[in-house]
Design an enzyme around this catalytic site. Structure first.
Site, PDB file in Angstrom:
ATOM      1  N   LYS A  18       6.438   3.242  -8.291  1.00  9.64           N
ATOM      2  CA  LYS A  18       7.396   2.143  -8.458  1.00  9.64           C
ATOM      3  C   LYS A  18       6.904   0.995  -9.332  1.00  9.64           C
ATOM      4  O   LYS A  18       7.673   0.451 -10.118  1.00  9.64           O
ATOM      5  CB  LYS A  18       7.779   1.583  -7.093  1.00  9.64           C
ATOM      6  CG  LYS A  18       8.657   2.535  -6.298  1.00  9.64           C
ATOM      7  CD  LYS A  18       9.175   1.866  -5.052  1.00  9.64           C
ATOM      8  CE  LYS A  18       9.878   2.844  -4.141  1.00  9.64           C
ATOM      9  NZ  LYS A  18       9.856   2.369  -2.754  1.00  9.64           N
ATOM     10  N   GLU A  39       5.686  -0.549   1.288  1.00 11.85           N
ATOM     11  CA  GLU A  39       5.722  -0.817  -0.170  1.00 11.85           C
ATOM     12  C   GLU A  39       6.809  -1.835  -0.507  1.00 11.85           C
ATOM     13  O   GLU A  39       6.629  -2.679  -1.384  1.00 11.85           O
ATOM     14  CB  GLU A  39       5.946   0.480  -0.951  1.00 11.85           C
ATOM     15  CG  GLU A  39       4.696   1.330  -1.060  1.00 11.85           C
ATOM     16  CD  GLU A  39       4.849   2.410  -2.116  1.00 11.85           C
ATOM     17  OE1 GLU A  39       4.405   2.202  -3.251  1.00 11.85           O
ATOM     18  OE2 GLU A  39       5.430   3.472  -1.803  1.00 11.85           O
ATOM     19  N   HIS A  44       6.731  -6.394  -1.875  1.00 17.02           N
ATOM     20  CA  HIS A  44       7.454  -7.098  -2.949  1.00 17.02           C
ATOM     21  C   HIS A  44       7.999  -8.451  -2.490  1.00 17.02           C
ATOM     22  O   HIS A  44       8.504  -9.215  -3.306  1.00 17.02           O
ATOM     23  CB  HIS A  44       8.632  -6.252  -3.450  1.00 17.02           C
ATOM     24  CG  HIS A  44       8.223  -5.080  -4.274  1.00 17.02           C
ATOM     25  ND1 HIS A  44       7.903  -5.180  -5.606  1.00 17.02           N
ATOM     26  CD2 HIS A  44       8.070  -3.772  -3.962  1.00 17.02           C
ATOM     27  CE1 HIS A  44       7.590  -3.985  -6.078  1.00 17.02           C
ATOM     28  NE2 HIS A  44       7.678  -3.109  -5.099  1.00 17.02           N
TER      29      HIS A  44
END
Lengths: 340, 340
Positions: free
Chosen positions: B133, B203, B207
């Site tokens: 990503k 994950e 962010h």
């Protein structure tokens, strides 16, 4: 090899030298689209009555002005030549052309295949791209796959808007699904006046009930106008024979019977009568039925959606050709490359 | 070579023998997606604690049942092996694997690059596909391009949903435009419970403002749950570091600053909180500003939109590998192939 190629670095790849066959509405749009590009230059043009080539690049405004005022780029001084056999003459005369975009109406329905045969016979090696529409026309090219391969030609077929951009979007959308049930393409095209795309409109008329390519091709301009007067300038097209079906079948996504193409063309208004889109319906590996949709912005013209992808596929095909990969490919199996 | 390959004709191409690294939510979904395929078989799996391979194909139900009941495919009788170094051991032990899908969380942020290094060091040749990503993770792989090439590995990076399917759709949509102004990716993900995708959710948390990959990786399950309790299970993500940006920049479509990625993850409801889509805005050669939109069907899951494309790119990369084309490629430059 021109100066740009000699001095080319990895940041500035060699310019791709392009020819355009056909210089009606689509061919002229293709030339205008190329004008500001750094990665491609237009070096050769043929129309029905003549051709012109210049290895340093053609002046696109002059080409268009000459065609519009005199009816052929063959009148362009000093490089133009009039010829009733313009494509064959251009193939022989033009030097160092990497690829041609065949912006030709496919009337009769074997015309583009016959042009491909001329390239094979000439010994020329390079990239050819068409924006052909009919399934039967793609079938003719498929039958020439081995010949194209042996001739050192990388031929990309069905690389306009539909088939082309929308077929590729369908191929991409299919990736989420275990099984595809239906691909439904609907297009809206608006043009200010039909005379700007005489051949394209005849190809559209050929899809209407009671018409075929022979009848449409033989129609006079007055007859086309009379037909359009009956419908207020609107052509409504359903269940069209469009090669999106065979292209998606060839890559194993769906059988051709499950692909439908239809749309509305307004020949008297540049505003699109409806949004162009492709809907891909399938079943995921978890058993869910769903539909992905790819929709083109209403402000984008047929010319932008046909010629943009065509040159994107030409650039991709040039990379294949550089690697010695020849033969016949479709828009559904190669990712077009962005041309700067 | 198995019987299917020996008897393979053009209609039945040789089966592609696939391994899956990582067997959490994504790895298990990948295995389930592969189960009914005729063109691919799953022959190797590794998780954190063990691995299993069987050249005739693995029983996917048994792999999942063993992992879920005992915590590792290494317990699977008779071929499973427990190992704290499972990936390296599997690479050495598994025979005839054509390609691996790296269904691994990239925690820490150089983990997938370190796995690629293990493949290079092993002397194995074949196809690797990730659904990575972060931009910085793709940059690490880009730096390994020459090594991958020399090792005979065709590596496809960023081949999940976003980056992946949506990046490819953006690359395709760009074809209508002379210049791209903005690419805007918005996603909605709904999952019934966060425990099914522990690594993926970590994950995502990484962010969020105040978090990074190290912090998120170090969080206990209780800490993740406490965070999700504060937001009623919803994670809202904006201006994410997503490799869609570098992938579109690399193919010359747009500078990375003009690409945005954000979305909403509902960890308590399988219904998507919003539709996933990519909008590509640009200027056509005629000067019109417009936006193409590609929207995923709401019923398609993250697993379908990640794993489907990943194997589609694996199939495409296998064709490149067969032609001796090695190195690093992204989802924005290769058309994935439909896997039957």
């Amino acid at each position: 090899m021109n100066a740009e190629q000699v001095t080319g670095s990895q940041n500035f790849p060699p310019t791709i030298r392009v020819g355009v066959l056909g210089f009606g509405g689509l061919g002229q749009a293709a030339a205008r689209l190329l004008a500001p590009k750094r990665e491609m230059i237009l070096v050769a043009v043929a129309d029905q009555k003549g051709y012109v080539s210049r290895s340093e690049g053609l002046n696109i405004k002059d080409c268009i002005a000459t065609y519009q005022s005199q009816g052929s780029v063959g009148y362009l001084e000093p490089h133009g030549t009039l010829s009733s056999n313009s494509i064959q003459k251009l193939i022989a005369a033009a030097e160092g052309v990497d690829g041609y975009f065949l912006a030709l109406p496919n009337l009769p329905n074997n015309f583009i295949a016959s042009v491909a045969q001329q390239f094979i016979a000439s010994g020329w090696r390079g990239v050819l791209v068409d924006a052909i529409k009919r399934t039967s026309a793609v079938e003719q090219l498929l039958a020439m796959k081995d010949e194209l391969c042996a001739a050192g030609i990388t031929y990309m077929t069905g690389c306009g808007a539909t088939p082309g951009l929308l077929t590729a979007a369908a191929a991409l959308a299919a990736q989420s699904y275990a099984e595809i049930h239906q691909v439904e393409i609907t297009f809206g095209v608006g043009i200010a006046n039909w005379e700007a795309y005489r051949a394209t409109i005849r190809e559209d008329i050929a899809h209407m009930p009671g018409y075929n390519t022979e009848i449409a091709r033989a129609m006079t301009d007055a007859e086309v106008e009379a037909l359009l007067d009956q419908t207020n300038g609107i052509l409504t097209l359903e269940n069209m024979e469009h090669a999106d079906d065979i292209m998606l079948e060839l890559v194993g996504i769906v059988e051709r019977d499950s692909v439908t193409v239809g749309g509305v063309v307004d020949t008297r208004n540049p505003k699109k009568p409806k949004s162009t889109n492709v809907k891909v319906t399938g079943r995921t590996f978890e058993g869910k039925i769903s539909t992905h949709t790819f929709t083109l912005g209403d402000e984008t013209s047929m010319a932008a959606n046909v010629c943009g992808p065509a040159f994107g596929y030409l650039k991709a095909a040039k990379q294949l050709h550089n690697r010695g990969i020849y033969g016949l490919f479709t828009a559904a199996e190669i990712m077009p490359q962005f041309v700067k």
